[in-house]
Design a protein around this motif. Structure first.
Motif, short mmCIF file in Angstrom:
data_model
loop_
_atom_site.label_atom_id
_atom_site.label_comp_id
_atom_site.label_asym_id
_atom_site.label_seq_id
_atom_site.Cartn_x
_atom_site.Cartn_y
_atom_site.Cartn_z
N GLN A 19 0.83 -1.19 0.00
CA GLN A 19 0.00 0.00 0.00
C GLN A 19 0.87 1.25 0.00
OE1 GLN A 19 -2.80 -0.13 3.23
NE2 GLN A 19 -3.96 -1.78 2.29
N ASP A 21 0.64 4.79 0.77
CA ASP A 21 -0.21 5.78 1.44
C ASP A 21 0.65 6.64 2.36
OD1 ASP A 21 0.33 4.10 3.60
OD2 ASP A 21 -1.64 3.17 3.58
N TYR A 53 -2.49 -0.68 -3.84
CA TYR A 53 -3.37 0.37 -3.35
C TYR A 53 -2.59 1.67 -3.25
CZ TYR A 53 -6.02 3.14 0.05
OH TYR A 53 -6.70 4.14 0.69
N LEU A 54 -3.21 2.79 -3.62
CA LEU A 54 -2.64 4.10 -3.34
C LEU A 54 -3.78 5.06 -3.04
CD1 LEU A 54 -1.34 6.03 -6.44
CD2 LEU A 54 -2.64 3.96 -6.68
N ASP A 55 -3.49 6.05 -2.20
CA ASP A 55 -4.52 6.99 -1.79
C ASP A 55 -4.13 8.41 -2.19
OD1 ASP A 55 -2.64 7.76 0.08
OD2 ASP A 55 -3.80 7.12 1.82
N SER A 56 -4.93 9.37 -1.76
CA SER A 56 -4.69 10.75 -2.17
C SER A 56 -3.36 11.29 -1.63
CB SER A 56 -5.84 11.65 -1.71
OG SER A 56 -5.98 11.61 -0.30
N SER A 57 -2.91 10.83 -0.49
CA SER A 57 -1.61 11.29 0.01
C SER A 57 -0.49 10.80 -0.89
CB SER A 57 -1.38 10.87 1.46
OG SER A 57 -1.32 9.47 1.58
N SER A 84 -5.52 -1.37 -11.23
CA SER A 84 -6.15 -0.59 -10.15
C SER A 84 -5.40 0.71 -9.90
CB SER A 84 -6.22 -1.42 -8.86
OG SER A 84 -4.93 -1.83 -8.46
N VAL A 88 -6.67 4.82 -10.76
CA VAL A 88 -6.59 5.95 -9.84
C VAL A 88 -5.82 7.10 -10.49
CG1 VAL A 88 -5.67 6.77 -7.63
CG2 VAL A 88 -6.81 4.54 -7.77
#
Length: 101
Positions: A19, A21, A53-57, A84, A88
């Motif tokens: 991940q 993040d 997985y990666l997020d906005s940060s 995936s 994003v």
């Protein structure tokens, strides 16, 4: 996630896994600064092959990296993105900002 660095000639590769993040912020910044400060490195690749997985940060970290890479007159590309991750990046319109291979 612990990013690792691979150097091949003038190319430095930041290999990410798991991940991507905010918890990876400090380590990601440190390995990237190592490559940016290396005068023999002309291009930095961020390898997403093992990222699920990666997020906005993470997107923010990539934008900051892009700015620092540009200031150092080096090239940056995001490589080996899984579907995936690519989705994003596309939703965030990163294809207009980054080279994605």
């Amino acid at each position: 996630m612990t990013p690792t660095v691979q150097i091949e000639g003038e190319v430095g590769r930041v290999v990410l896994s798991g991940q991507f993040d905010f918890s990876a912020h400090r380590e990601f910044r440190q390995v990237c600064e190592t490559l940016i400060s290396n005068p023999s490195i002309k291009e930095v690749l961020v390898d997403f092959q093992n990222v699920n997985y990666l997020d906005s940060s993470a997107l923010g970290m990539l934008l900051l990296l892009k700015e620092k890479i540009g200031a150092a007159s080096k090239n940056l590309a995001l490589v080996n993105c899984r579907d995936s991750v690519r989705q994003v990046l596309e939703i965030a319109c990163f294809g207009k900002i980054f080279t994605i291979r």
